[in-house]
Design a protein around this motif. Sequence first.
Motif, PDB file in Angstrom:
ATOM      1  N   UNK A   1       0.822  -1.197   0.000  1.00  0.00           N
ATOM      2  CA  UNK A   1       0.000   0.000   0.000  1.00  0.00           C
ATOM      3  C   UNK A   1       0.862   1.254   0.000  1.00  0.00           C
ATOM      4  N   UNK A   2       1.941   1.217   0.715  1.00  0.00           N
ATOM      5  CA  UNK A   2       2.776   2.403   0.798  1.00  0.00           C
ATOM      6  C   UNK A   2       3.590   2.615  -0.475  1.00  0.00           C
ATOM      7  N   UNK A   3       3.987   1.510  -1.112  1.00  0.00           N
ATOM      8  CA  UNK A   3       4.615   1.656  -2.429  1.00  0.00           C
ATOM      9  C   UNK A   3       3.645   2.380  -3.382  1.00  0.00           C
ATOM     10  N   UNK A   4       2.390   1.970  -3.253  1.00  0.00           N
ATOM     11  CA  UNK A   4       1.359   2.571  -4.099  1.00  0.00           C
ATOM     12  C   UNK A   4       1.242   4.078  -3.827  1.00  0.00           C
ATOM     13  N   UNK A   5       1.277   4.446  -2.551  1.00  0.00           N
ATOM     14  CA  UNK A   5       1.225   5.859  -2.173  1.00  0.00           C
ATOM     15  C   UNK A   5       2.349   6.637  -2.861  1.00  0.00           C
ATOM     16  N   UNK A   6       3.543   6.049  -2.791  1.00  0.00           N
ATOM     17  CA  UNK A   6       4.705   6.706  -3.383  1.00  0.00           C
ATOM     18  C   UNK A   6       4.554   6.827  -4.900  1.00  0.00           C
TER      19      UNK A   6
END
Lengths: 752, 752
Positions: A25-30
């Motif tokens: 999910x955080x990769x996606x945010x980035x």
Amino acid sequence: MENLKLKAFIPLFYLVWSDDLLSQKEFLTLQKFIVSQSWLSKEEQESLLSKIAVSSPPSREVVANWKSEIEIILQKNPLTRSLFDISILLSENDRTISDLKPAFVKLENDLGISGEEAMADFETIANTFTSNYQTSNRFEIEKLTQILDGKQAEIIKKVKSVISRPEFAYETPTDTAVYREKVYEWCKILADENLGNMGYPKQYGGGGNIQDYFAIMETLSYHDLSLVIKFGVQFGLWGMSIQSLGTEKHYSKYLKDIGSLQLPGCFAMTETNHGSNVKGMETTATYNHKNQTFTIHTPHEKAQKEYIGNAAVHGQMATVFAKLIIGETDYGVNAFIVPLRDTNSTILKGITIGDCGLKMGLNGVDNGTIRFDNVVIPKENMLDRFASINEKGEFESPIPSDNRRFFTMLGTLVGGRIGIPRSALAAAKSGLTIAIRYSNKRRQFGPEGGSEVPILNYRIHQRRLLPLLAKTYAIHFALQYVTNRFVTKSESEMQEIEALAAGMKAYSTWSTTAILQECREACGGKAYLSENRIDALKNDTEIYTTFEGDNTVLMQLVAKNRLSEFRKSFGKMDAMGMINYVYENAKTAISEKNPIVTRKTDDSHLIDEEFHLQAFQYREKTTLASAAKRIKKLIDSGLDPYDAFNIVQHQMIDVAQAYLERVVLEQFQEAIQVIEDKNCKEVMLKLYQLYALSQIEKNKGWYLEDGYMEAVKTKAIRKMVNQLCWEIRPDAVSLVNAFDIPDSCLAAPIAF
Amino acid sequence: MENLKLKAFIPLFYLVWSDDLLSQKEFLTLQKFIVSQSWLSKEEQESLLSKIAVSSPPSREVVANWKSEIEIILQKNPLTRSLFDISILLSENDRTISDLKPAFVKLENDLGISGEEAMADFETIANTFTSNYQTSNRFEIEKLTQILDGKQAEIIKKVKSVISRPEFAYETPTDTAVYREKVYEWCKILADENLGNMGYPKQYGGGGNIQDYFAIMETLSYHDLSLVIKFGVQFGLWGMSIQSLGTEKHYSKYLKDIGSLQLPGCFAMTETNHGSNVKGMETTATYNHKNQTFTIHTPHEKAQKEYIGNAAVHGQMATVFAKLIIGETDYGVNAFIVPLRDTNSTILKGITIGDCGLKMGLNGVDNGTIRFDNVVIPKENMLDRFASINEKGEFESPIPSDNRRFFTMLGTLVGGRIGIPRSALAAAKSGLTIAIRYSNKRRQFGPEGGSEVPILNYRIHQRRLLPLLAKTYAIHFALQYVTNRFVTKSESEMQEIEALAAGMKAYSTWSTTAILQECREACGGKAYLSENRIDALKNDTEIYTTFEGDNTVLMQLVAKNRLSEFRKSFGKMDAMGMINYVYENAKTAISEKNPIVTRKTDDSHLIDEEFHLQAFQYREKTTLASAAKRIKKLIDSGLDPYDAFNIVQHQMIDVAQAYLERVVLEQFQEAIQVIEDKNCKEVMLKLYQLYALSQIEKNKGWYLEDGYMEAVKTKAIRKMVNQLCWEIRPDAVSLVNAFDIPDSCLAAPIAF
């Protein structure tokens, strides 16, 4: 990434791929963030996205290069404080980037990246105060050694020089038979040096100096502990039993040969079925008036003498405790000299010796069992100072009560309860010397980018070892005090001194067990190797807590003595009055509590000796009063006193503990008062404060429960204990060096 | 004294001359009293005075006769309650005497004689409830054993039957070489029984059952602990390192031979200079692309591998951890298979093996040091699950960060941190079985005139052993839980489970050390004899607290994990937000405190599971919040985070402890819920309550300081702990028997 603007992403990319595991999910945010930045061209966006594709992570070199780019920036700009500042510098102050601050900071938050932690990761040369702390020399070690040794300095020096000789070099004692012989030979050398007979009267070839005898016991304990126990069995238990329970005819016949180790012997009291409750022993000594003899007999297997030192191999005689029977009457326990072996070491008729075999420690001591099958000894072998048989064959004693006579006899043997805690003290000193010197040198972990730090710089390591060092100093002075009291005792003080010695035996030996446990763990795997000797120190002293009186039983005795001390001081009262008195007395103390003091937390108050003494005394009085009150209440409610005392056993331990802690505190205070050297006095004062406050901290539950202190105060005390540990740490190595333990005795490679 | 009136003085005279030492002054008081009694004639007075002349005490027979006269009176008049009543009866109800009551009672007071205590002295047949208490059978032991063994019952039974065979009989292990061979032979038998390969996949000849593997480790720990460690080194550390860090080519080549003990091997991670901080290790593995080899090298003496099990004698290969160097670049720690000896046990060129020599315990395990002098191994020997070298000679890894890769590798090896605490648990069970059975049988002291009482009837002895028994049951269920979590883990749970296992490793091994210490002391001298095995249990498990991760270091890791768990759950927050959250959260908890609950002391509340859980959770949250807050404050004040974390180390231990205690409590609660058998459930509930309350009692200082409990409540809890100990005592022997440890393993004579 040669594009300067894009370099602004390096800190984030580095963090994403380094230690911290970001979720999908955080990769996606980035990724979303990158795509949303309109100032980036399509190509630039794709270049950036390629660096954070979960399916094809960047190579290790790429990540390492990012890191080194960041580090170069930080070296040039040491005041950089945030991730975004790094981004600006990497982009060479590109205006587009510097305008993006709010967006980047929000992104960091969205990713759960903590700027502070991340910055710490980048520090290349960490210069923390934890790493810079070290040992220093703030006092003269020799002067402190002099203070510790006091009047016994000369004999201590002599003993150290003897046990440092090459013939006292340790051998790896895997073969018990060899080990026992080695220890016996060592004892002979000590006897030849006139160290064994130091406590015997001069007219029987002794040194006439009990103080020196105890100093010898303690100093020998820096060496192998089997040696000190074998020494103590021969010259202490065996010799002193003759001296204390016998009369002139025994002294002149035996003492010289015992002191020279011509006549090795045993002290045969404990039986398999009767250890703590030794009064219940079952061995009999039946008097035969016709032959003027006694017959010593073991009625059944469990009445055999057990754990008897010197019995399995070397002992030629023993002081045997047995119930004296005349006719049909049992006259209670008395002591008799019984030969076991002839001078060729052949076991005599009627005697059966067992070998206790392998033990947890002290395998250089030949402990054994002894059984007597109607062994006949002459009448003169009765040790007749406190009881005898007259010419008519009648029992005579100035102490008609069997019970009282037996305890009077035991009272004369109280020296063992001074020798053992002093031996335990020396073992604790050895353990602490090894552990503290090693901790000062052993480095493990360190700040990001800095070198590893001596483990003694870690607060938790200080917490583990330094209060124990303070306690060891405290016990040193307390045992000096007990020894002085014992040596100069008057008849009327005997009961008090017996209880004090019993209590300090428990206090010191328990302390040693705890200290050596901590030293073992504090030195990790190294302390598990026998070469580093914590192994032997631990296992040899393990029995100290239960021999010469089981500590838990002794603490009950101490508490009972404290209750009856009151009765003696106020002889006119009955039990009820006594208990009321104790209670009223404590109520007064309670009324001393006032909200200002219970909450007082300024530093000068916390380190104030008067505050400590009052707090310790208050606890002593209150625990005693509360136990007295409870016993009274239980008995009043119809309980048998035996049941009542059983119910309060747990409180009785508190009573004894509080009493002993007060004595130890007082003696530490008094010892410091007479120190003249300024620097020594200063460090000892800090060590004293650490002892006082760490004891209060240990008992904080009690103080809070009682209301004598409030939470704000106990918290302040915890802080002060931490602070004192930190302040004492630079002196720790000097403080153990002041014990002045010979290198050859210490021997542990990790201590050098 | 044939004069009946004069007999009234017998009780006083007896007391004066028996146990209690009256002072001169009190003799005088008694003499004055006699002289002042006008009803006595001059002759009568002189006769009486002659009995209390300090210079000529009465003979022992006279005193004994007095006592027996008193005893006869008491037997005939069992309701007699005071000294003066005895006087009246002795005088055969003489009127003169009965009128003297006030005078006699005043005299007693003046002499400081307590009537109550004195009466207790005269009781001849004491029938106290302490003496009458005993072991009873209130539940079916086999049913409880079934509950403990659960689904592993079958494999446990098999292991027990193997280790009970005659060839597993203990030998006295004084010769290390013989002992090591014996242990190796035992391991071979276990391998032949397909117990060693239980955890390996079925396609490589294994049993494919990790749960059973852990049950085997635990059950083997009832036997010699050198055996279990040797077993764990071979099949766990060595085999599992291949399985966890290698790939298919390694599995097919090695696993079968490892499982059958055809290929003994080592796990070579720790270096002399790097134990806890193993990441800093210095051994190198330099890649040579031309030859497709690695060169393994020890750069200096202190970089040698140390304490390596199987190294000194039996190991033919080792998994060696070393820093991988390609060209000039250091790629962090990776693992390699390195041959040490050929099949004839000849040490290979370039390898230097040292022997760790004698250790405190585990002397059946051949620990050694290993040094590598440019040892060349083929490329395929790199364990390449997490990193490899591609055909171009470049490093490749799905985890670019060296640090993260290393901790991921370590994470796969977490099984050791489940095996060790379970082994520790078994050792604690053995110790408690020996100590409790012995305490139930060993009699010492007793009421006046009664027979001696089993020492387990003493409250202090119950206090020493029974809370530890409760804790052992609690840990049993907690370790079952950790094992289940580990076996069924998903990727996202790994960090939590690693921290849980690390924490429970510390919790269980420290518990075992404390338990065996208490068992040793509780069994006195008997436990010092090696034949009773507490010796070996203690010394063998002593290293458990510092190997497989030093407990103190592990507790710091657990605490750090607890802090970051919060961050993960609330990923959107930065450090500041996270700490604020924790703090706010705790404040809510604080507002839950209300004066009714903080003072509630009724029994049903004290044993209420909901109360326990809330109290444990509250402590867990509050310690965490307080540590978070403190760290934040320190960093805000400008401290380096490294220094800040150093300052709170002591609090971090609390954080970890509180977390673990809550986990253990919860698991104990859950385990009891599924018990169906009513009697088992009842006793387990009591045991659970004892665990819960004795933990709260241990932490009472914290609860009082915090204000979560008031003194009236902590006092009530102490009482309840005592009461539960008393109530559980009759079940204590059955509770240890339910561990069902084979007699041949227990072996200690005092346990039978």
